[in-house]
Every structure is written in C-alpha cells, then in structure tokens.
Design an enzyme around this catalytic site. Structure first.
Site, PDB file in Angstrom:
ATOM      1  N   ASP A  98     -24.054  15.535  -7.176  1.00  0.00           N
ATOM      2  CA  ASP A  98     -23.261  14.623  -7.991  1.00  0.00           C
ATOM      3  C   ASP A  98     -23.142  13.267  -7.293  1.00  0.00           C
ATOM      4  O   ASP A  98     -23.295  13.168  -6.077  1.00  0.00           O
ATOM      5  CB  ASP A  98     -21.846  15.181  -8.203  1.00  0.00           C
TER       6      ASP A  98
HETATM    7  N1  URA Z   1     -21.881  21.565  -7.066  1.00  0.00           N
HETATM    8  C1  URA Z   1     -21.196  20.520  -7.569  1.00  0.00           C
HETATM    9  O1  URA Z   1     -20.195  20.684  -8.247  1.00  0.00           O
HETATM   10  N2  URA Z   1     -21.639  19.287  -7.286  1.00  0.00           N
HETATM   11  C2  URA Z   1     -22.721  19.047  -6.538  1.00  0.00           C
HETATM   12  O2  URA Z   1     -23.058  17.895  -6.312  1.00  0.00           O
HETATM   13  C3  URA Z   1     -23.420  20.144  -6.011  1.00  0.00           C
HETATM   14  C4  URA Z   1     -22.982  21.393  -6.300  1.00  0.00           C
END
Ligand code: URA
Length: 236
Positions: A98
């Site tokens: 993310d």
């Molecule tokens: N899980 C998430 O919620 N975000 C990420 O970036 C990676 C795994």
C-alpha cells in the site's frame, strides 16, 4: 550502463567516453547522458561488444507516500525513485505494498521470477511488522491461525501471528502466504483492530536489508538471487 556493468566508476566511464572508446551502433558516443536500449543497441568498448545483463534484481526499502506501480499520472511510483541506470531495464515491483506501507519490495524485470513469487499456488510467505491499535491477544493469534473472514466474505488461509509487545498499542509480526488487497489491515479489522504502521520485513527466503534507509535500494547479491531461484524450485 557501463558503470553499472562494472567497467569503472561513473567518472572513469566518462573518461572512456571522452577517449572515444565507446560506440553505440557503430557511432562514437561521448555524452554520458546518451540513453541506450539494452535490447536493441549494440554497445562496444574498444571494439568489443559489451554484453548487457538481461535481468536486474533490486531490493528496495519502500518509503511511505509512493505507490507500487510502474507509472502513474498523479502519484510518485517506486520506479520514479530509481536511478536512471536501473530504470532503463524497465523493472516493475513484484506485488504491491500500500502507499503508506514501508519495507521490502523486490523490483525486477524478470517476469518469470515475479510470476512464481506471486503465484497463489506457491504460497510464498510474507512477514510484516506492524503496530496495532489496542491490545493484541492470544485469541487473535488463534483466530489468525484458523483463518479469519474478511469484509468481503473471503476466509483467509492460516496466518502466523507473533506478539512482540502488547499494550495500548501492540507490536506484532504476521506471516501470511497470500496477498489479498489490504490483507493485513483487513485481517486486523476482522478482529476489531486497526493497523497504525505496516512494514514488510521478508518475502520467501529474502529478508529486508535493514541498512537500507527508506527509499534506498540495492541490487540483490548473487547469493540472494540463487536463494530466490532455489526457493521457487522447492515450492514449485
Ligand atoms: N497488507 C496490507 O494491508 N497492506 C500492504 O501493503 C501489504 C499487506
């Protein structure tokens, strides 16, 4: 390109260019800014063809605020923050973190390797360090071990949760072998908790090099590339 391949430092390569030692498609090139396409252009040094490596394998400590994509019209991407010498290989991130997530991101142009690492069939484990609002409990460990139901009704595969510190906020490590959208955040939501900070610390056999500052990256060593390749073989 020449500096990357180990023909000398950038300064030394500039001297080579100045001394007319380098040709691209049979034309003497003196400008270090000249861009070459490693797939199409023939580069020679003193008349010898320079063999260009086909693949590049990078490990980045992804900083928050950049997205795990190759291009975007509005947002800065992890590819935008690469040096041009690395970007010329047209690499892409292996999977997504993310925008606000930090940590280990493999960036490569090796589509096969990427595919194998991401294939749901291979169950490549990914470990995250996270800070969670509230007290993470033994019940949460048990729930994650059994699989939890996400907001869209999906039941996760078992995840291994370790509590490093439990209190008003908790420090945890979570290992999962899937990569659903926002998976870690949604797993904690399913037990009524919120991820405040998230960082990936390993993927398969590869651990984040903690000497990399946020936004820094380095090439994988031969050993690390082999680890990844052997790992695939084992999993496959
Ligand atoms: N899980 C998430 O919620 N975000 C990420 O970036 C990676 C795994």
């Amino acid at each position: 390109m020449l500096a990357n391949l180990g023909y000398g430092s950038r300064k030394e390569v500039k001297m080579l260019l100045k001394s007319k030692a380098v040709k691209v498609n049979n034309e003497i090139i003196k400008d270090a800014k000249e861009q070459v396409d490693p797939k199409r252009d023939v580069v020679t040094l003193y008349g010898d063809i320079v063999e260009y490596k086909e693949f590049i394998y990078l490990m980045m400590n992804k900083p928050p605020g950049v997205i795990s994509a190759t291009e975007d019209t509005r947002e800065e991407t992890v590819i935008d923050i690469l040096q041009i010498e690395d970007a010329v290989f047209n690499p892409f991130p292996v999977g997504r973190l993310d925008k606000d997530t930090e940590g280990l991101l493999i960036i490569t142009n090796d589509g096969k390797l990427s595919h194998r690492l991401l294939s749901p069939k291979k169950h490549v484990p990914k470990t995250y360090f996270a800070v969670i609002s509230g007290k993470v409990t033994e019940e949460d460990i048990e729930a994650f071990r059994n699989g939890v139901i996400l907001d869209d009704g999906y039941e996760t595969k078992p995840g291994e949760l370790k509590i490093l510190k439990a209190g008003e906020t908790s420090d945890i490590e979570l290992t999962i072998s899937e990569g659903k959208f926002h998976q870690v955040k949604r797993m904690f939501e399913s037990v009524g908790k919120k991820v405040l900070y998230l960082k990936r610390i390993s993927m398969g056999p590869l651990a984040l090099d903690e000497t990399l500052e946020l936004g820094e990256y380095r090439e994988l060593t031969e050993e690390e590339i082999l680890l990844l390749q052997n790992y695939e073989a084992k999993e496959g």
